[in-house]
Design an enzyme around this catalytic site. Structure first.
Site, short mmCIF file in Angstrom:
data_model
loop_
_atom_site.label_atom_id
_atom_site.label_comp_id
_atom_site.label_asym_id
_atom_site.label_seq_id
_atom_site.Cartn_x
_atom_site.Cartn_y
_atom_site.Cartn_z
N GLU A 144 0.72 -1.10 -0.09
CA GLU A 144 -0.20 0.21 0.01
C GLU A 144 1.30 1.26 -0.20
O GLU A 144 0.11 2.41 0.68
CB GLU A 144 -1.02 -0.34 1.45
CG GLU A 144 -2.11 -0.38 1.27
CD GLU A 144 -2.90 -0.63 2.22
OE1 GLU A 144 -4.25 -0.41 1.86
OE2 GLU A 144 -2.69 -0.30 3.70
N HIS A 172 -0.21 5.01 8.02
CA HIS A 172 -1.68 4.30 7.38
C HIS A 172 -1.87 3.34 8.63
O HIS A 172 -0.70 2.59 8.61
CB HIS A 172 -1.51 3.52 6.24
CG HIS A 172 -2.44 3.25 5.54
ND1 HIS A 172 -3.97 3.17 5.78
CD2 HIS A 172 -2.07 1.43 5.80
CE1 HIS A 172 -4.44 1.74 5.13
NE2 HIS A 172 -3.83 0.72 5.48
N HIS A 209 -5.24 0.52 10.69
CA HIS A 209 -6.40 0.24 10.86
C HIS A 209 -7.04 0.28 12.44
O HIS A 209 -7.03 -1.18 12.61
CB HIS A 209 -6.05 -1.82 10.23
CG HIS A 209 -5.34 -1.95 9.07
ND1 HIS A 209 -4.56 -2.94 8.44
CD2 HIS A 209 -5.31 -1.15 7.75
CE1 HIS A 209 -4.23 -2.74 7.51
NE2 HIS A 209 -4.64 -1.52 6.90
N HIS A 231 -12.04 -0.26 6.27
CA HIS A 231 -10.18 -0.65 6.29
C HIS A 231 -9.73 0.29 7.58
O HIS A 231 -9.31 -0.35 8.04
CB HIS A 231 -9.38 -0.20 4.81
CG HIS A 231 -8.17 -0.22 4.58
ND1 HIS A 231 -7.93 0.26 3.03
CD2 HIS A 231 -7.51 -0.39 5.65
CE1 HIS A 231 -6.93 -0.28 3.19
NE2 HIS A 231 -6.35 -0.54 4.44
#
Ligand code: MN
Length: 239
Positions: free
Chosen positions: A78, A97, A99, A167
């Site tokens: 990603e 980023h 989760h 996500h």
């Protein structure tokens, strides 16, 4: 930003370990910083769980998210999240980023995440919601194609964070300390917001409070104090 490449690589490693230690990351999640002297590059680790990252794991990428030297190790799938945001936002010097379970109910329900505690004023009054289906229909939900990264960067717009349907979230900062503070405060806010909502009396900081509290939290003393605290906690957890 550090003006030295090895300092920057160290900061990337520490930021990854901090966010793992504070429960923002688990086996997944990544932090990058823009290259200290070349704004057309960024620094991101090889594919490895963030709590284990060392400075030697940190690689250089161009803003198309291609490694600057041919890789001998596995790369994060990603990484276009990072490259596309650095392309779209010249003011952004660090990207995260994750989760985190704290934000997931908002990623599922689409209920807006709003600043309800003063430390989280730094996430801004608005956290946009990105639904990958709007541009791409059914996907794996991973952000792997350049057009997917560009779509996410458009959804982020001028804001400091974006929620990603089912996500996780992507957070940006003007430097790595600000980014780490914002990423942690956003998860704390998500927990507090859910609990206050369950109690039945949810309200937000006023726009004026959000602006004033953000400016206060991003002054040098809180940035140095939070970074020192979280760094020490991450170091003691490794012993
Ligand atoms: Mn992800």
């Amino acid at each position: 930003m550090p003006d030295d490449l090895s300092d920057a690589r160290n900061q990337v490693a520490i930021a990854n370990r901090i966010l793992a230690n504070e429960g923002v990351f688990d086996a997944f999640g990544h932090v990058s910083v823009r290259h200290p002297t070349d704004p057309g590059r960024y620094l991101l680790p090889r594919s490895r769980s963030p709590g284990l990252i060392e400075a030697a794991d940190v690689l250089e990428f161009n803003l198309d998210s291609e490694p600057v030297t041919p890789p001998t190790v596995q790369l994060y799938a990603e990484r276009v999240i990072h490259g596309c945001i650095y392309q779209a936002r010249p003011d952004v010097m660090a990207v995260c980023h994750h989760h985190a379970s704290a934000v997931m109910p908002f990623c599922i329900s689409g209920i807006p995440l709003i600043p309800v505690i003063h430390v989280a004023a730094i996430m801004g009054a608005t956290v946009p919601f990105w639904d990958q289906r709007d541009d791409f229909g059914d996907t794996s939900l991973l952000v792997v194609k350049p057009e997917e990264g560009r779509s996410l960067a458009r959804a982020l717009g001028p804001h400091y964070a974006v929620l990603m349907r089912r996500h996780g979230a992507t957070v940006v900062g003007a430097d790595v300390r600000e980014l780490v503070f914002r990423s942690i405060a956003m998860c704390q806010n998500a927990e507090s917001q859910m609990r206050a909502l369950a109690m039945g009396n949810l309200s937000t900081l006023t726009p004026g409070e959000t602006k004033l509290a953000a400016a206060s939290n991003l002054s040098p003393n809180p940035l140095a104090r939070t970074w020192e605290y979280w760094t020490a906690r991450a170091q003691s957890a490794r012993r």
